[in-house]
Design an enzyme around this catalytic site. Structure first.
Site, mmCIF file in Angstrom:
data_model
loop_
_atom_site.group_PDB
_atom_site.id
_atom_site.type_symbol
_atom_site.label_atom_id
_atom_site.label_comp_id
_atom_site.label_asym_id
_atom_site.label_seq_id
_atom_site.Cartn_x
_atom_site.Cartn_y
_atom_site.Cartn_z
ATOM 1 N N HIS A 1 -43.305 1.112 7.301
ATOM 2 C CA HIS A 1 -42.015 1.798 7.155
ATOM 3 C C HIS A 1 -41.711 2.653 8.391
ATOM 4 C CE1 HIS A 1 -41.228 0.845 2.885
ATOM 5 N NE2 HIS A 1 -42.548 0.802 2.800
ATOM 6 N N LYS B 1 -26.066 14.679 1.647
ATOM 7 C CA LYS B 1 -25.970 16.137 1.556
ATOM 8 C C LYS B 1 -26.074 16.798 2.928
ATOM 9 C CE LYS B 1 -25.982 19.832 -1.231
ATOM 10 N NZ LYS B 1 -25.093 20.043 -2.371
ATOM 11 N N CYS C 1 -41.082 -4.109 5.070
ATOM 12 C CA CYS C 1 -41.999 -4.190 3.937
ATOM 13 C C CYS C 1 -41.658 -5.367 3.022
ATOM 14 C CB CYS C 1 -42.017 -2.858 3.191
ATOM 15 S SG CYS C 1 -43.417 -2.676 2.062
ATOM 16 N N TYR C 2 -41.109 -5.124 1.826
ATOM 17 C CA TYR C 2 -40.721 -6.224 0.943
ATOM 18 C C TYR C 2 -39.769 -7.172 1.666
ATOM 19 C CZ TYR C 2 -38.763 -8.673 -3.113
ATOM 20 O OH TYR C 2 -38.346 -9.647 -4.002
ATOM 21 N N GLY D 1 -39.417 -2.567 -1.320
ATOM 22 C CA GLY D 1 -39.208 -2.590 -2.760
ATOM 23 C C GLY D 1 -40.536 -2.758 -3.483
ATOM 24 N N GLU E 1 -39.017 4.195 8.951
ATOM 25 C CA GLU E 1 -38.074 5.258 8.609
ATOM 26 C C GLU E 1 -38.747 6.549 8.166
ATOM 27 O OE1 GLU E 1 -38.515 2.817 4.762
ATOM 28 O OE2 GLU E 1 -38.658 2.528 6.924
ATOM 29 N N ASP F 1 -20.551 21.440 -1.765
ATOM 30 C CA ASP F 1 -19.823 20.177 -1.913
ATOM 31 C C ASP F 1 -18.364 20.409 -2.294
ATOM 32 O OD1 ASP F 1 -22.278 19.032 -1.424
ATOM 33 O OD2 ASP F 1 -22.692 18.586 -3.518
#
Length: 516
Positions: free
Chosen positions: A173, A372, A83-84, A56, A175, A231
């Site tokens: 990070h 998505k 991180c945060y 964050g 990810e 969608d």
């Protein structure tokens, strides 16, 4: 839809929070994002097998730092703090301290692993690993019971581990793609530390959701606003498989579609999926109401209001309908529960945003748990064709926001033929499936040109092609000049009314993908 093994991600406002959730799901484990305002008791009630605290932009020492219940650390759940989240751990655990860093790290850093802990199991044996940093503060003292597991040149404490409590923290990070071995680190947390069982697949989702839809609808009927995009089409096909002809799909041709698109989509869906499709031709109504309008926001509002009016009138002819189905995706849900409050309205044209209140119908949102890329995987499971699955995003207001200025039938015809050439050349060159989105824009100006022996004064068309993962950010695609040359040559020679073509090389931000 509940999964046996679930990871709860607490969101502290990181730009990467959705990416964490996607990485966990890609590993076959179901994950949910919740605002950091949830209490430890609420987290426990969700029944997760593990917890991840996101990064964050805030500082844990700020007076207006995001709220957090430190009792989360006492839930005895495997916990990964990123991180945060790592700074939060140190801030709330005895002995830990956090301070502003004099040497802030943004971007690539070299990580040195210091401790043999399960989180780093199986990493290649080498002196340093490339990781992605994005932080201002740093942990300056490890909390009691934690070992320092890694460091970088500028950060002495880049990873923490309490093996017995199964709580780990990373200043970087894992990810993001820039962190080498980030996937291995996340998998270690999920499967070696939390001992989760991968069970989240799109085939299992489809099977479970079809049964749930059948049970929920019962003998009632459902109406679905169908646009032809992936969608809404996935929603329609799923419901059709679950309830058959009790589903009524309404396709409104607003006259703002691409060349031949309305008839093509309607014909395909009827032929291959046998959908109960109501095709409404309303082009004249939309164009009459857009006459003389040049403001982009006003265009969107007119299109949205008119769509609701047309849709409501058609749905009123179906007295047995009790439900409205729409293609809400998980990012839409996440944005509405941010700890900072609901996101600003960006897409004021969202076609069915106002329908539930107006029509008093109960909502059915089969895709509200999916990203998505997962929707596209569901489409594959349902046997849908590639031209729908991989269709580029198309805005709700259609070509109206790709015509800068007033929308007229003449200008629509110019843009349709121009865009058709852009689409066909992207497809024939193989670039259509390499990029996120590509399209043409008709500008509100004319320039001098020479065609044959005559002077012309015609329209300018712009080509926009972008690369993106989720449309939150985007960069212009480096389409080979040879392909652009063919597009330009064909447009100028084949589309009456265009004598100049330009290529948009703006990124998002600061620009947007669409021009209006």
């Amino acid at each position: 839809m509940l999964q046996p093994d679930k990871v709860i991600i607490l969101d502290f406002g990181s730009q990467y929070t959705q990416l964490i959730a996607r990485r966990v799901r890609e590993a076959g484990v179901y994950s949910e994002i919740h605002p950091c305002t949830v209490t430890a008791a609420e987290v426990a009630a969700m029944g997760p097998k593990a917890v991840i605290l996101s990064g964050g932009p805030s500082s844990v020492t700020d007076a207006d730092a995001p709220p957090f219940d430190p009792a989360v650390f006492a839930l005895e759940l495997p916990t990964l703090c990123i991180c945060y989240g790592m700074q939060l751990l140190a801030h709330h655990q005895p002995g830990g301290t956090v301070a502003a860093s004099t040497d802030r790290e943004y971007g690539r850093a070299d990580l040195e692993v210091l401790a043999d802990v399960p989180l780093f199991a199986g990493l290649p044996k080498k002196t340093s690993h490339i990781v992605w940093m994005s932080h201002g503060d740093k942990v300056t003292a490890a909390p009691s019971g934690f070992v320092v597991a890694a460091r970088t040149k500028n950060v002495d404490i880049a990873a923490l581990a309490d093996v017995s409590r199964r709580i780990y923290a990373l200043q970087f990070h894992p990810e993001v793609a820039h962190t080498e071995d980030g996937e291995r680190i996340l998998h270690n947390f999920l499967f070696e530390i939390a001992k989760l069982t991968p069970g989240w697949t799109m085939s299992s989702f489809v099977e479970t959701e079809l049964a749930a839809l059948t049970a929920k609808v019962g003998d009632d009927e459902v109406v679905c606003a169908l646009s032809g995009g992936v969608d809404s089409t996935v929603v329609a096909v799923m419901l059709h498989k679950a309830i058959g002809k009790k589903l009524h799909c309404i396709f409104v041709d607003n006259g703002l579609l691409r060349l031949g698109e309305g008839e093509e989509v309607a014909a395909y869906l009827r032929e291959h999926f046998d959908l109960n499709l109501h095709y409404i031709q309303a082009s004249k109504l939309f164009l009459d109401r857009l006459a003389g309008v040049v403001d982009p926001e006003e265009k969107r509002k007119i299109i949205g209001r008119t769509f609701i009016e047309v849709f409501e009138a058609e749905a009123a002819k179906l007295p047995k309908v009790k439900y409205l189905a729409q293609g809400t995706l998980y990012p839409d849900v996440i944005e509405s529960v941010s700890f900072k409050g609901p996101s600003a309205v960006i897409k004021s044209h969202h076609n069915v945003g106002g329908l539930p209140d107006i029509m008093k119908l109960a909502l059915i949102e089969p895709l509200r748990e999916l990203f998505k890329d997962e929707v596209r995987k569901v489409a594959v499971e349902l046997g849908m064709p590639d031209f729908i699955i991989w269709r580029h995003p198309f805005p709700g207001p259609g070509l109206a926001i790709r015509i800068i200025g007033e929308v007229t039938e003449e200008r629509l015809e110019i843009l349709r033929r121009t865009d058709k050439i852009v689409q066909s050349e992207l497809l024939s060159s193989g670039w259509y499936h390499k990029v996120w989105q590509g399209f043409a824009v008709l500008l509100p100006l004319k320039t001098v040109g020479v065609m044959g022996d005559g002077r012309t004064y015609e329209n300018v068309a712009a080509i926009r092609v972008v690369d993106s993962l989720d449309a939150m950010t985007a960069d212009w695609s480096r389409v080979p000049s040879e392909i652009l040359a063919v597009m330009s040559n064909r447009i100028i020679n084949e589309v009456k009314g265009v004598n100049r073509v330009v290529f948009d090389i703006s990124s998002k931000p600061p620009a947007t993908i669409e021009w209006e």
